[in-house]
Write an enzyme that holds these catalytic residues in place. Structure first.
Site, PDB file in Angstrom:
ATOM      1  N   ASP A   1      66.544  20.224 -17.773  1.00 50.09           N
ATOM      2  CA  ASP A   1      65.860  21.458 -18.173  1.00 50.09           C
ATOM      3  C   ASP A   1      65.661  22.335 -16.946  1.00 50.09           C
ATOM      4  O   ASP A   1      66.066  23.488 -16.895  1.00 50.09           O
ATOM      5  CB  ASP A   1      64.508  21.129 -18.804  1.00 50.09           C
ATOM      6  CG  ASP A   1      64.665  20.134 -19.938  1.00 50.09           C
ATOM      7  OD1 ASP A   1      64.253  18.982 -19.780  1.00 50.09           O
ATOM      8  OD2 ASP A   1      65.277  20.499 -20.949  1.00 50.09           O
TER       9      ASP A   1
ATOM     10  N   GLU B   1      73.808  17.942 -19.177  1.00 50.42           N
ATOM     11  CA  GLU B   1      74.457  19.243 -19.356  1.00 50.42           C
ATOM     12  C   GLU B   1      74.877  19.862 -18.031  1.00 50.42           C
ATOM     13  O   GLU B   1      76.042  20.197 -17.831  1.00 50.42           O
ATOM     14  CB  GLU B   1      73.504  20.201 -20.094  1.00 50.42           C
ATOM     15  CG  GLU B   1      74.083  21.583 -20.284  1.00 50.42           C
ATOM     16  CD  GLU B   1      73.416  22.365 -21.398  1.00 50.42           C
ATOM     17  OE1 GLU B   1      72.944  21.761 -22.379  1.00 50.42           O
ATOM     18  OE2 GLU B   1      73.373  23.594 -21.301  1.00 50.42           O
TER      19      GLU B   1
HETATM   20  O1  TRH Z   1      69.009  14.914 -15.836  1.00 53.92           O
HETATM   21  P1  TRH Z   1      69.843  15.157 -17.037  1.00 53.92           P
HETATM   22  O2  TRH Z   1      70.095  14.011 -17.917  1.00 53.92           O
HETATM   23  O3  TRH Z   1      69.159  16.314 -17.900  1.00 53.92           O
HETATM   24  C1  TRH Z   1      69.114  16.247 -19.304  1.00 53.92           C
HETATM   25  C2  TRH Z   1      70.199  17.163 -19.842  1.00 53.92           C
HETATM   26  O4  TRH Z   1      70.096  18.445 -19.271  1.00 53.92           O
HETATM   27  C3  TRH Z   1      70.055  17.299 -21.342  1.00 53.92           C
HETATM   28  O5  TRH Z   1      70.953  18.289 -21.835  1.00 53.92           O
HETATM   29  C4  TRH Z   1      68.642  17.711 -21.681  1.00 53.92           C
HETATM   30  O6  TRH Z   1      68.487  17.753 -23.066  1.00 53.92           O
HETATM   31  C5  TRH Z   1      67.684  16.717 -21.099  1.00 53.92           C
HETATM   32  O7  TRH Z   1      67.834  16.714 -19.685  1.00 53.92           O
HETATM   33  C6  TRH Z   1      66.274  17.108 -21.452  1.00 53.92           C
HETATM   34  O8  TRH Z   1      71.265  15.710 -16.603  1.00 53.92           O
HETATM   35  P2  TRH Z   1      71.734  17.123 -16.067  1.00 53.92           P
HETATM   36  O9  TRH Z   1      71.743  18.129 -17.171  1.00 53.92           O
HETATM   37  O10 TRH Z   1      72.990  16.902 -15.317  1.00 53.92           O
HETATM   38  O11 TRH Z   1      70.612  17.603 -15.050  1.00 53.92           O
HETATM   39  C7  TRH Z   1      70.496  16.943 -13.823  1.00 53.92           C
HETATM   40  C8  TRH Z   1      70.199  17.980 -12.772  1.00 53.92           C
HETATM   41  O12 TRH Z   1      69.890  17.348 -11.531  1.00 53.92           O
HETATM   42  C9  TRH Z   1      71.414  18.857 -12.504  1.00 53.92           C
HETATM   43  O13 TRH Z   1      70.997  20.191 -12.280  1.00 53.92           O
HETATM   44  C10 TRH Z   1      71.990  18.295 -11.227  1.00 53.92           C
HETATM   45  C11 TRH Z   1      70.725  17.901 -10.524  1.00 53.92           C
HETATM   46  N1  TRH Z   1      70.843  16.919  -9.460  1.00 53.92           N
HETATM   47  C12 TRH Z   1      70.721  17.387  -8.166  1.00 53.92           C
HETATM   48  O14 TRH Z   1      70.593  18.606  -7.959  1.00 53.92           O
HETATM   49  N2  TRH Z   1      70.756  16.489  -7.139  1.00 53.92           N
HETATM   50  C13 TRH Z   1      70.936  15.158  -7.350  1.00 53.92           C
HETATM   51  O15 TRH Z   1      70.949  14.372  -6.372  1.00 53.92           O
HETATM   52  C14 TRH Z   1      71.082  14.669  -8.699  1.00 53.92           C
HETATM   53  C15 TRH Z   1      71.305  13.212  -8.948  1.00 53.92           C
HETATM   54  C16 TRH Z   1      71.022  15.583  -9.761  1.00 53.92           C
END
Ligand code: TRH
Length: 366
Positions: free
Chosen positions: A21, A263
């Site tokens: 999010d 996402e």
């Molecule tokens: O963490 P997520 O599983 O988030 C989920 C999804 O967005 C899903 O659609 C939503 O419904 C739910 O949350 C509530 O996976 P996502 O979307 O990849 O988000 C992770 C974020 O963390 C992404 O912006 C990348 C960031 N990230 C970093 O910036 N640095 C890091 O070291 C890591 C591991 C992730």
């Protein structure tokens, strides 16, 4: 954008769970401000989680400006009256329920109210993008704005300079980045970002039996959950601290295979142009597997059959916590072709609309 006063918006972000999010919200906010000079007010309910993505955030402050984004700490519960009066545009990320008082303010200020939906590759998205809906009680009109993989949608989040930055990230930068994480630039590198239900120890044991020297980069907080039974013969598991967005991109660009989820990291893996395995956010009644199937159908269009078979089977295994040694031998045999295909697909989707640009263009026309 014409020479009217810069656009101003509220971008609402309710942290449901995990990091997506706030990950998506921060990415949209940054691009609105950097690429389109929009005055962005980011309204967030959970500053603790947000601080993971925005380390300089002070969680004790109600209102603060970080990297020219005005960040408000808000309560989105039904009777809340803490939300500031909205400007011309309100972007409700993932279409959360809003306090009545704030909906009244949207109406009173005649703000253009847009609900940004979750990303899906399913065909129905094209027909729902830009459709209005009217709140039966208040008459408030909301327009649905869908990201997507076609020109009938808002497209995928992609900063204007993303491909220039990716192109400038050469082998020297890659070696330095891998070494900065404690890795060996000569080894086959896999990044692992998955949901905690994954039987990751079983997976690592199977990959170790392949007898290939592979290094896995895994977020420290997921590494801490591991119950690594034994030292591995061929593979290495390297934890890394939570990276800021740009460094996370560099991790994906540096690795030979990326496991992503949710996402935002999914989209970043597409832009990295490297083979990836996407684990959709787990939903009831296996709805997430329908989304996975729809994505793979679209992503593997025009792909050689042997490549699409491996990609589909690896995704199927991964989302069902199954691990198949034979499949991994097929992956490594086809790895050069899979890498070329992933790079081509990144250029293919580059030609589709860029989400924030579509959003700004739409707002400029209303
Ligand atoms: O963490 P997520 O599983 O988030 C989920 C999804 O967005 C899903 O659609 C939503 O419904 C739910 O949350 C509530 O996976 P996502 O979307 O990849 O988000 C992770 C974020 O963390 C992404 O912006 C990348 C960031 N990230 C970093 O910036 N640095 C890091 O070291 C890591 C591991 C992730």
């Amino acid at each position: 954008m014409n020479n009217k006063a810069p656009m101003a918006c509220h971008l609402l972000c309710k942290v449901i769970d995990f990091f997506g999010d706030i990950g998506v919200a921060w990415r949209i906010a940054k691009q609105l401000q950097v690429d389109f000079n929009v005055e962005v007010h980011l309204l967030i309910d959970d500053l603790m989680t947000a601080q993971k993505l925005i380390p300089s955030l002070d969680i004790s402050i109600k209102k603060q400006t970080i990297e020219e984004i005005i960040i408000w700490h808000c309560d989105f519960s039904e009777h809340s009256v803490t939300l500031p009066s909205p400007p011309a545009f309100v972007f409700n990320l993932f279409n959360i329920d809003l306090p009545k008082a704030y909906k009244d303010l949207i109406q009173f200020k005649k703000s253009k109210y847009i609900a940004i939906e979750y990303l899906s590759a399913e065909a129905w998205v094209d027909n729902f993008h830009l459709k209005p809906s009217i709140d039966p009680e208040s008459g408030l009109i909301k327009t649905f704005f869908y990201p997507g993989f076609t020109s009938q949608t808002g497209g995928l989040i992609r900063e204007k300079d993303l491909f220039i930055k990716r192109k400038a990230f050469g082998d020297i930068q890659r070696q330095k980045f891998i070494q900065s994480l404690g890795g060996d630039p000569k080894l086959f590198s896999i990044s692992l970002f998955y949901y905690p239900k994954q039987k990751i120890e079983v997976f690592l044991d199977i990959v170790d039996r392949l007898g290939k020297p592979i290094q896995f980069f895994i977020p420290q907080y997921l590494f801490d959950l591991l119950k690594l039974k034994n030292l591995y013969q061929f593979i290495q598991v390297i934890p890394y601290p939570f990276l800021k967005h740009d460094d996370f991109d560099e991790l994906l660009w540096s690795c030979d295979l990326n496991f992503v989820r949710g996402e935002d990291s999914w989209i970043r893996a597409i832009w990295a142009g490297k083979p990836f395995i996407w684990q959709p956010y787990i939903q009831e009644n296996n709805i997430h597997l329908i989304k996975l199937k729809a994505f793979l159908k679209r992503y593997c269009e025009g792909c050689d059959q042997d490549l699409s078979e491996v990609l589909i089977k690896m995704h199927d295994d991964w989302s069902n916590n199954k691990f198949n040694e034979v499949l991994w031998h097929s992956f490594f045999k086809l790895q050069p072709q899979l890498e070329a295909f992933a790079l081509n697909q990144s250029h293919h989707y580059f030609k589709e609309p860029s989400f924030v640009e579509s959003l700004v263009d739409y707002c400029s026309e209303t």
